[in-house]
Design a protein around this motif. Structure first.
Motif, PDB file in Angstrom:
ATOM      1  N   PRO A   7     -61.305  16.155  30.459  1.00 24.84           N
ATOM      2  CA  PRO A   7     -61.959  14.979  31.067  1.00 24.84           C
ATOM      3  C   PRO A   7     -63.372  14.751  30.558  1.00 24.84           C
ATOM      4  CG  PRO A   7     -61.023  16.414  32.741  1.00 24.84           C
ATOM      5  CD  PRO A   7     -60.931  17.155  31.460  1.00 24.84           C
ATOM      6  N   THR A  32     -57.193  10.780  32.896  1.00 29.08           N
ATOM      7  CA  THR A  32     -58.556  11.282  33.084  1.00 29.08           C
ATOM      8  C   THR A  32     -59.187  11.615  31.739  1.00 29.08           C
ATOM      9  OG1 THR A  32     -57.874  12.220  35.179  1.00 29.08           O
ATOM     10  CG2 THR A  32     -59.935  13.003  34.304  1.00 29.08           C
ATOM     11  N   GLY A  33     -60.416  11.166  31.572  1.00 31.70           N
ATOM     12  CA  GLY A  33     -61.125  11.448  30.321  1.00 31.70           C
ATOM     13  C   GLY A  33     -60.877  10.405  29.257  1.00 31.70           C
ATOM     14  N   GLU A  69     -60.232   5.672  32.842  1.00 37.59           N
ATOM     15  CA  GLU A  69     -60.528   6.544  33.983  1.00 37.59           C
ATOM     16  C   GLU A  69     -61.075   5.782  35.189  1.00 37.59           C
ATOM     17  OE1 GLU A  69     -62.753  10.794  34.768  1.00 37.59           O
ATOM     18  OE2 GLU A  69     -62.913   9.828  32.834  1.00 37.59           O
TER      19      GLU A  69
END
Length: 555
Positions: free
Chosen positions: A43, A162-163, A167
């Motif tokens: 992330p 995520t990341g 996001e």
């Protein structure tokens, strides 16, 4: 005593690297590829900006996209790129993890080679370790998940995004992902089959990422062919045609001789009647919307508009197939054969303007087996990155439903595997034991890299993770936002089991293949090869053997 003549079996411009040099060269190339993507993991991973020869810019932290855009030439490095491509094809996520593990396995192998452990023994130990990993993952680490487990599937989608660029809107997008995948899931005797191609993604620049929406049906990036046609049709009965609505050309060359103007008029009238009959046939069947894969004649457009039928021409073949799945219709290749049973049904077909472009929404389908998602975002680069993240999420949710198994994320499986492999190594014996231990060390590159990318101390983090796993807490992983070791199930960091099994398998296979190479023979000459700096293959100045101006191929 006469001097023996040396025997040359390769042409003089062939390059050959042998033994330790060849191994080191290959290992270093593979490690360089792994290092290139390592900073993008997790992330808190950074992005890469890739500029191609035309000046087109791609900004991403998606491992496989980076490696595809990089123009990699070294043969061993290409083998590592293949690992990422396989991971992408099989699972859709975990490409960076797979490449980083492959690079670290080779780094560990290099240390063993320096200690005079034979590459064959290392390869054998790596295979034993990879098989043991599959066993541990399936029996000890994974948890079952079902198609109805909405919350856990949403967590799988969120973890995949995520990341990445998506996001900020991952709540919205994860909900869309799970809905879309569940819509296109086909139930079979063994479980579920999911073809993610049935989730169609349309991109439009403008608006925010949160404005992205799922349509229970199809979005077709086309507009109606005639301004006189209705903008929207309720209770749509849709004819899907793969044949043109035009006057049929003859199969053979034919010549028609016309001797007076009346005959010409008759000829034109007859063409007009043929088109009229085609449109009448469509109307008689009861269709009020037509999607045509080929062209629609201007006259036919006029007649369709008069009958109040909304028509679209030159629809893509893939869109036609998806429309058939979404509306329950059949694609017909002969209008004369068109029947009521062939028509697809939708509650509404409507033309809408999105960011200045007209698009057709086919919505309110009863049981759509094909759906569309429209991705929005402020700039083209944002939309492209959101699309990549959404694509990954759709793929991993599909894989999770198909396999029915998930594991905790946050490097928890890798730490658990490393721990169990060290116990297993003791039972292996011989020099292979060293290779199994090296495999365990290599897996710990994942938590170390996550910690480094988050600005944490990798050694302290690894010590904390190991101590938690030694107390049988197999879901303990690293929270990169706080730097603490926490339970990944509670944190909702979940990945499909196949992400891990595939990554470890393909990384181990690529590493053992590269390790077993002890001789690299590269033929440089021949026609069509790229020329070196001197204007001839291999860069011999001014041609081969110093001959003037590129006489390379004439020796």
């Amino acid at each position: 005593m006469s001097m023996r003549q040396p025997v040359f079996i390769l042409s003089e411009d062939t390059e050959r690297t042998r033994g330790r040099d060849a191994q080191e060269n290959n290992i270093n190339a593979a490690k360089a590829v792994s290092e290139a993507v390592r900073t993008t993991l997790g992330p808190k991973g950074m992005d890469k900006m890739l500029v191609d020869s035309l000046g087109d810019v791609v900004i991403t932290n998606d491992g496989v996209t980076i490696l595809k855009e990089m123009d990699i030439d070294h043969p061993a490095a290409k083998m590592v790129v293949e690992v990422a491509k396989t991971q992408e094809d099989e699972v859709g996520d975990g490409t960076t993890t797979a490449v980083v593990i492959a690079g670290e396995l080779l780094k560990q192998a290099q240390d063993l080679i320096d200690q005079d452990v034979h590459p064959t023994i290392i390869a054998s130990g790596f295979r034993l370790a990879a098989n043991k990993c599959q066993e541990i993952l399936e029996e000890d680490v994974s948890v079952d998940v079902s198609v109805d487990d909405q919350e856990r599937l949403k967590k799988v989608a969120e973890t995949a995004m995520t990341g990445k660029g998506a996001e900020s809107a991952r709540d919205t997008l994860s909900e869309l992902t799970v809905k879309a995948v569940k819509s296109v899931a086909d139930e079979t005797a063994e479980g579920y089959e999911i073809d993610t191609d049935n989730v169609k993604i349309e991109k439009k620049v403008g608006g925010r990422v949160e404005d992205s929406e799922l349509v229970d049906g199809m979005i077709i990036d086309k507009e109606k062919v005639h301004p006189g046609m209705p903008d929207s049709v309720d209770e749509a009965k849709i004819a899907l045609l793969s044949t043109p609505l035009e006057v049929q050309e003859t199969e053979v060359d034919a010549e028609i001789q016309i001797t007076n103007p009346d005959q010409l008029q008759q000829f034109l009238d007859e063409e007009e009647n043929m088109l009229k009959d085609l449109v009448q046939k469509i109307k008689d069947v009861g269709a009020n919307v037509v999607f045509c894969q080929k062209g629609i004649d201007d006259m036919a457009q006029h007649y369709l508009a008069k009958e109040g039928i909304l028509a679209v021409r030159r629809a893509k073949k893939s869109d036609m197939e998806k429309l058939a799945r979404a509306t329950g219709g059949s694609v017909v290749s002969n209008i004369k054969e068109l029947d009521k049973e062939d028509l697809g049904h939708a509650g509404k077909v409507e033309q809408q303007k999105i960011s200045g472009d007209n698009m057709l929404y086919v919505t309110e389908c009863e049981n759509p087996k094909s759906v569309s998602v429209i991705i929005r975002g402020g700039t083209e680069h944002v939309v492209d990155e959101v699309e990549r993240a959404f694509n990954d999420a759709v793929r991993v949710v599909g894989v999770a439903i198909e396999d029915g198994s998930v594991v905790a994320g946050g490097s928890a499986p890798e730490v658990e595997l490393a721990l169990k492999l060290r116990d297993y190594a003791a039972s292996v014996g011989g020099r292979e034991q060293l290779a199994v231990e090296s495999f365990a060390n290599a897996l710990e590159i994942v938590p170390r890299t996550l910690a480094e990318n988050a600005g944490l101390d990798p050694i302290d983090t690894l010590v904390d993770l190991r101590s938690q796993h030694e107390t049988d807490d197999f879901a303990a992983g690293l929270d990169v936002f706080t730097g603490e070791v926490i339970d990944m199930w509670e944190a909702g960091v979940v990945e499909p089991l196949r992400v891990k099994t595939q990554a470890i398998d393909s990384a181990a296979e690529a590493a053992t293949m590269i390790l077993r190479i002890d001789d690299v023979i590269s033929g440089k000459g021949g026609e069509g090869e790229e020329e070196g700096p001197g204007g001839a293959p291999g860069g011999a100045p001014g041609g081969m053997g110093g001959m003037p101006g590129g006489m390379g191929g004439m020796m």
